[in-house]
Design an enzyme around this catalytic site. Sequence first.
Site, mmCIF file in Angstrom:
data_model
loop_
_atom_site.group_PDB
_atom_site.id
_atom_site.type_symbol
_atom_site.label_atom_id
_atom_site.label_comp_id
_atom_site.label_asym_id
_atom_site.label_seq_id
_atom_site.Cartn_x
_atom_site.Cartn_y
_atom_site.Cartn_z
ATOM 1 N N SER A 178 -9.917 -0.758 6.926
ATOM 2 C CA SER A 178 -9.331 -0.595 5.586
ATOM 3 C C SER A 178 -8.642 -1.807 4.984
ATOM 4 O O SER A 178 -8.341 -1.804 3.792
ATOM 5 C CB SER A 178 -8.357 0.571 5.585
ATOM 6 O OG SER A 178 -9.067 1.734 5.288
ATOM 7 N N SER B 94 -9.727 1.440 2.581
ATOM 8 C CA SER B 94 -8.862 2.237 1.731
ATOM 9 C C SER B 94 -7.761 1.431 1.044
ATOM 10 O O SER B 94 -7.147 1.930 0.098
ATOM 11 C CB SER B 94 -8.222 3.353 2.558
ATOM 12 O OG SER B 94 -7.397 2.813 3.586
ATOM 13 N N LYS C 7 0.849 -1.199 0.000
ATOM 14 C CA LYS C 7 0.000 0.000 0.000
ATOM 15 C C LYS C 7 0.880 1.242 0.000
ATOM 16 O O LYS C 7 1.937 1.258 0.658
ATOM 17 C CB LYS C 7 -0.899 -0.037 1.246
ATOM 18 C CG LYS C 7 -1.954 1.059 1.305
ATOM 19 C CD LYS C 7 -2.879 0.852 2.507
ATOM 20 C CE LYS C 7 -3.991 1.870 2.598
ATOM 21 N NZ LYS C 7 -4.908 1.602 3.721
#
Length: 468
Positions: free
Chosen positions: A172, A148, A73
Amino acid sequence: MDILSIREDFVSGKVDLVSFYDDVIKKIDDKKDLNIFLDFSKEKVMERVNFLNEKLKNGEKLGSLFGISVSVKDNILVKGYKNTCGSKILENFSPIFNATIIDRLLEEDAVILGKVNMDEFAMGGSGETSYFGATKNPLDESLIPGGSSSGSASSVSADLAMISLGSDTGGSVRNPASFCACVGYKPTYGMISRYGVVSMASSLDQVGILSNDVKSILPIINVIGGFDEMDAVTMRDAVNFKEDSEFSLNGIKIATVSNLEQYELDEVVLNDYKKAIENLKNQGAIIEEVDFKYIKHSTNVYNVVMSSEVSSNMSRFDGIRYGYRTENYESTRELFTNTRSEGFGEEVKRRIAMGTFYLASSNNQALYKKGLEVRDLISKEVNEVLSSYDFILTPTTTCLPRKIGDEKDNALSAYAGDTFNVPVNFAGLPAISVPLNLKKIGGSVQFIGKRFDDEKLLNLAMNFERGL
Ligand code: GLN
């Protein structure tokens, strides 16, 4: 196939490492439309793969993650790659060091594939708030992948990466895992170092792991988990979780959620939750419904606590220390204001504004303090249930992934999907999301364990997964 078996195939020569990665690179190129990778370099990947292949040919000692591919990420620092956090304000920011967890993966011969898309600064649950455009769901490109950690879940579900590292502040990792029908694990708070991970709301943030099966999580957490002197909240010990071949669901006590009407669950989610309960019962688990009083308020309270911490963490982005700087200023004040106005997206600005309001001294921080009190009530409720049960079972998200673009601007509806995720972060507990049907849009369930009971949680999830 779990990652230790894949490693074995590389080591024994059954699968050729170099041709395997040639194929991965082609596939990443084929799937460009999904908008998963923000920074990807086939030269860097092949340089790493060739280095590992030399080690193999020379008969050198090979790491426990030899040849395992990991996407990262874009809020976890990797030297040599940009770290944008999905934001214009960090568009050209490249870190000068690795996050601790990246160093640990590299030491064990993993292959970092590249940096993947995310909601801006991890604020969002759809994958649409990235400055670099929405990520698409590989199972149906018209749908959101969740967020996310949108690129993390998409890259695993599309079989581009074997493993992905994400971050989970209020769901997330678990939310996109559920929307992309892969596995998402958020460890106990303090289990994994966050040194080199960009903070969102520090009392809630934890790194999580996404994969296509539960078993593959063990070797990863064993490498990245445990004490790090650079993160003061990490636990003292190293992590060494094992698969327990004696583990049985027989007699395991699991609390489920009663009065489900109040959570407005999508019908598919509700039916899959019921299916999971039946399945566990058939395997001998003792299931009892519990009436949770406070969980339904979790995302409203999360908004207050999270935004307050966000507004304080985001103050470091001022146009002086990192990234983007406006060209349009005549005073220092204007430099700050215009950099932030031009550099941050709408969702980030909204949260900074709300957080600043919640923390305002003019009202004696009344809302923030109230938020902390209710956070405490929710944490206590969940912990109290866990004192009588081994685990809690909930749906992961309350809904299925919607179309990209629908309700993009409706922040409140986006938050509500995480009703069952947020209490886990409030109490710092471990949880794992497992899909009922791998790589098929549908319901996922979440198992929540006691603090630091992660090994048992992973064994439970492995058994559940096997019985599906
Ligand atoms: N979807 C939640 C939010 O928008 C959770 C985000 C997260 O865990 N980083 O804040």
